[in-house]
Design a protein around this motif. Structure first.
Motif, PDB file in Angstrom:
ATOM      1  N   TYR A 401       0.819  -1.217   0.000  1.00  0.00           N
ATOM      2  CA  TYR A 401       0.000   0.000   0.000  1.00  0.00           C
ATOM      3  C   TYR A 401       0.850   1.263   0.000  1.00  0.00           C
ATOM      4  CZ  TYR A 401      -3.432   3.539   1.238  1.00  0.00           C
ATOM      5  OH  TYR A 401      -4.208   4.673   1.235  1.00  0.00           O
ATOM      6  N   LEU A 404       2.082   2.369  -3.361  1.00  0.00           N
ATOM      7  CA  LEU A 404       0.985   2.829  -4.220  1.00  0.00           C
ATOM      8  C   LEU A 404       0.515   4.228  -3.824  1.00  0.00           C
ATOM      9  CD1 LEU A 404      -1.162  -0.430  -4.473  1.00  0.00           C
ATOM     10  CD2 LEU A 404       0.518   0.438  -6.109  1.00  0.00           C
ATOM     11  N   GLY A 414      -2.863  11.966  -8.402  1.00  0.00           N
ATOM     12  CA  GLY A 414      -3.984  11.061  -8.187  1.00  0.00           C
ATOM     13  C   GLY A 414      -4.840  11.439  -7.001  1.00  0.00           C
ATOM     14  N   ALA A 418      -8.361   6.707  -6.225  1.00  0.00           N
ATOM     15  CA  ALA A 418      -7.581   6.035  -7.269  1.00  0.00           C
ATOM     16  C   ALA A 418      -6.563   5.086  -6.658  1.00  0.00           C
ATOM     17  CB  ALA A 418      -6.880   7.080  -8.142  1.00  0.00           C
ATOM     18  N   VAL A 419      -5.942   5.497  -5.545  1.00  0.00           N
ATOM     19  CA  VAL A 419      -4.992   4.617  -4.859  1.00  0.00           C
ATOM     20  C   VAL A 419      -5.686   3.336  -4.407  1.00  0.00           C
ATOM     21  CG1 VAL A 419      -3.550   4.348  -2.810  1.00  0.00           C
ATOM     22  CG2 VAL A 419      -3.464   6.473  -4.124  1.00  0.00           C
ATOM     23  N   GLU A 421      -8.398   2.014  -5.591  1.00  0.00           N
ATOM     24  CA  GLU A 421      -8.795   1.211  -6.742  1.00  0.00           C
ATOM     25  C   GLU A 421      -7.612   0.393  -7.266  1.00  0.00           C
ATOM     26  OE1 GLU A 421     -10.950  -0.592  -9.727  1.00  0.00           O
ATOM     27  OE2 GLU A 421     -11.663   0.524  -7.972  1.00  0.00           O
ATOM     28  N   THR A 422      -6.444   1.031  -7.366  1.00  0.00           N
ATOM     29  CA  THR A 422      -5.247   0.306  -7.806  1.00  0.00           C
ATOM     30  C   THR A 422      -4.897  -0.786  -6.808  1.00  0.00           C
ATOM     31  OG1 THR A 422      -4.404   2.283  -8.907  1.00  0.00           O
ATOM     32  CG2 THR A 422      -2.809   0.533  -8.416  1.00  0.00           C
ATOM     33  N   TRP A 423      -4.973  -0.452  -5.527  1.00  0.00           N
ATOM     34  CA  TRP A 423      -4.692  -1.425  -4.464  1.00  0.00           C
ATOM     35  C   TRP A 423      -5.645  -2.606  -4.571  1.00  0.00           C
ATOM     36  CZ3 TRP A 423      -6.613  -1.599   1.107  1.00  0.00           C
ATOM     37  CH2 TRP A 423      -5.774  -2.397   1.915  1.00  0.00           C
ATOM     38  N   LYS A 424      -6.917  -2.314  -4.797  1.00  0.00           N
ATOM     39  CA  LYS A 424      -7.916  -3.379  -4.927  1.00  0.00           C
ATOM     40  C   LYS A 424      -7.569  -4.311  -6.090  1.00  0.00           C
ATOM     41  CE  LYS A 424     -11.805  -2.843  -7.107  1.00  0.00           C
ATOM     42  NZ  LYS A 424     -13.167  -2.424  -7.516  1.00  0.00           N
ATOM     43  N   GLN A 425      -7.251  -3.727  -7.236  1.00  0.00           N
ATOM     44  CA  GLN A 425      -6.948  -4.547  -8.401  1.00  0.00           C
ATOM     45  C   GLN A 425      -5.704  -5.405  -8.176  1.00  0.00           C
ATOM     46  OE1 GLN A 425      -9.021  -4.960 -10.778  1.00  0.00           O
ATOM     47  NE2 GLN A 425     -10.406  -3.337 -10.091  1.00  0.00           N
ATOM     48  N   ARG A 426      -4.692  -4.830  -7.497  1.00  0.00           N
ATOM     49  CA  ARG A 426      -3.491  -5.610  -7.183  1.00  0.00           C
ATOM     50  C   ARG A 426      -3.826  -6.756  -6.227  1.00  0.00           C
ATOM     51  NH1 ARG A 426       1.493  -2.921  -7.463  1.00  0.00           N
ATOM     52  NH2 ARG A 426       2.365  -4.840  -6.587  1.00  0.00           N
TER      53      ARG A 426
END
Length: 439
Positions: A401, A404, A414, A418-419, A421-426
């Motif tokens: 985290y 990111l 950002g 957005a952070v 969302e990126t964390w979720k996808q990872r």
């Protein structure tokens, strides 16, 4: 109890969910060296980074002649989890009791690496612990650890700095907090109501208190959703604080600069776990008498809803050979007569009987201007909302985290949404690679 980010160096290596489902205990190959089973001469090995556990050993050994307890600090929480995984996989050197941050319990419990303590009588203790703490150690109908310390989310505020801004009371709501932030910011270029350089645990406690439940776990099925309204409300509020330059994004918690800003009053609040009462005096000695403790500001006036920010428990590995003796000691220092020596040494425990005790609630704290901080923290503990879950791979998730979130805090690139969302996808990609069903 939460460690500083500097103590979390190595994320635990996770095995696949298929292995989690398939694996059972390593049988009798574990246990501490020289173990003699659950007879009258058990030799217990306890892995813990909590120094207060040792204080319960003399009384337990006196009450249980022939049983000895060796408390071993194997390093940071991440080091401990890695060492435990290695010992279980090797089938040797498995300790009898192990300390876990609450979020780490599912990782070891889901694959059967921890003993279900209801088989040893733990189910009878539920009413003696705070509901939110008990929720942390229960999966389905099983109980896989006993709560040992607790971090109710609270606000530590510098009354002297607030007075300079014309504010005499702690902010009761987050709207009040926002208005106070603007007044404190006006005191000078270095004055802020709070700092944040990407504190994941604070952000999650903010979401938790708002009613968001972004993680849903059912066995190896995990759902992650940061779009629900309650979660979005919390994230949008903190984004507003960032956008309006109301937060110090240069000072990192646990740093020398953090100590300096707490000391000189230019950092007016710290939203952390109740355990900060024990470390704040040594970090900000010049601010003695100025700080106070309050509940987290509320989302709606008149509410009393809280959250957690840290906390730990102890479980018994399924491969341990001294389960009954281990459980006896576990019950002794988390619930029985061994609890008081730990409380006297500063442990903050999720025990209803301790939190209701006048000796805990009514003692004035000189550093906090004579405030009876125990009463506030007891209320904050009882206010922690239940229903929160962590994904079983959260140890890995928290390790990524910071990287990111860094561009947002260092250069304004950002947004928090957005952070996340990126964390979720990872997390979804990683979880599915490990064999979990993550969506």
């Amino acid at each position: 109890m939460r460690l500083s980010s500097k103590a979390r160096l190595v994320p635990v290596a996770l095995v696949t969910a298929a292995a989690l489902v398939a694996c059972t205990s390593t049988g009798g190959g574990g246990g501490s060296a020289g173990s003699e089973g659950d007879g009258g001469n058990a030799k217990l090995t306890v892995w813990s980074w909590d120094g207060t556990v040792e204080l319960a050993v003399p009384g337990f050994e006196e009450a249980n002649p022939g049983t000895t307890v060796d408390v071993v600090n194997v390093g940071s929480s991440s080091d401990l989890y890695q060492s435990l995984d290695n010992a279980i996989q090797a089938g040797t050197g498995v300790p009898d009791l192990v300390m876990f941050e609450y979020f780490a319990v599912p990782y070891f419990a889901i694959p059967g690496k921890l003993t279900d303590l209801t088989t040893l009588g733990a189910g009878d203790l539920e009413d003696d612990f705070l509901p939110a703490a008990w929720n942390n150690v229960k999966l389905g109908e099983g109980v896989y650890a006993l709560p040992s310390d607790y971090g109710p989310a609270a606000m530590f505020w510098n009354s002297a700095t607030f007075a300079q801004a014309g504010i005499t009371e702690a902010p009761a709501t987050w709207d009040d907090y926002y208005e106070a932030a603007k007044k404190i910011r006006a005191l000078g270029p270095d004055h802020y109501i709070a700092q944040d350089t990407g504190d994941l645990f604070f952000l999650l406690s903010l979401i938790w208190q708002a009613g968001g439940r972004p993680f849903t776990v059912d066995g190896t099925s995990v759902k992650i959703d940061f779009s629900e309204p309650a979660t979005k409300k919390a994230v949008d509020f903190w984004q507003k604080m960032l956008d309006e330059d109301l937060l110090n994004t240069k000072v990192t918690a646990w740093s020398d600069d953090w100590n300096r800003t707490l000391n000189d009053g230019s950092l007016a609040t710290q939203n952390m776990g109740g355990w900060l009462t024990s470390t704040l005096p040594e970090r900000a000695p010049d601010a003695a008498g100025d700080f106070r403790v309050a509940l987290m500001p509320q989302w709606e006036a008149g509410q009393t809803v809280g959250a957690e920010n840290g906390g730990s428990s102890f479980g018994i590995p399924e491969a341990a050979q001294n389960k009954q003796a281990a459980y006896d000691f576990l019950e002794y220092f988390t619930h029985g007569e061994g609890l008081q020596p730990r409380v006297d040494a500063g442990a903050f425990v999720p025990s209803a009987k301790v939190l209701d005790d006048a000796a805990f609630r009514e003692v004035p704290n000189e550093y906090f201007g004579g405030q009876a901080t125990g009463a506030v923290l007891a209320e904050a503990s009882k206010a922690a909302a239940v229903g929160w879950q962590y994904p079983p791979f959260f140890e890995w998730a928290r390790s990524i985290y910071g990287d990111l979130a860094s561009p947002l805090y260092t250069s304004g690139q950002g947004s928090l949404a957005a952070v996340l969302e990126t964390w979720k996808q990872r997390c979804i990609a990683y979880g599915n690679e490990q064999g979990f069903e993550v969506s």
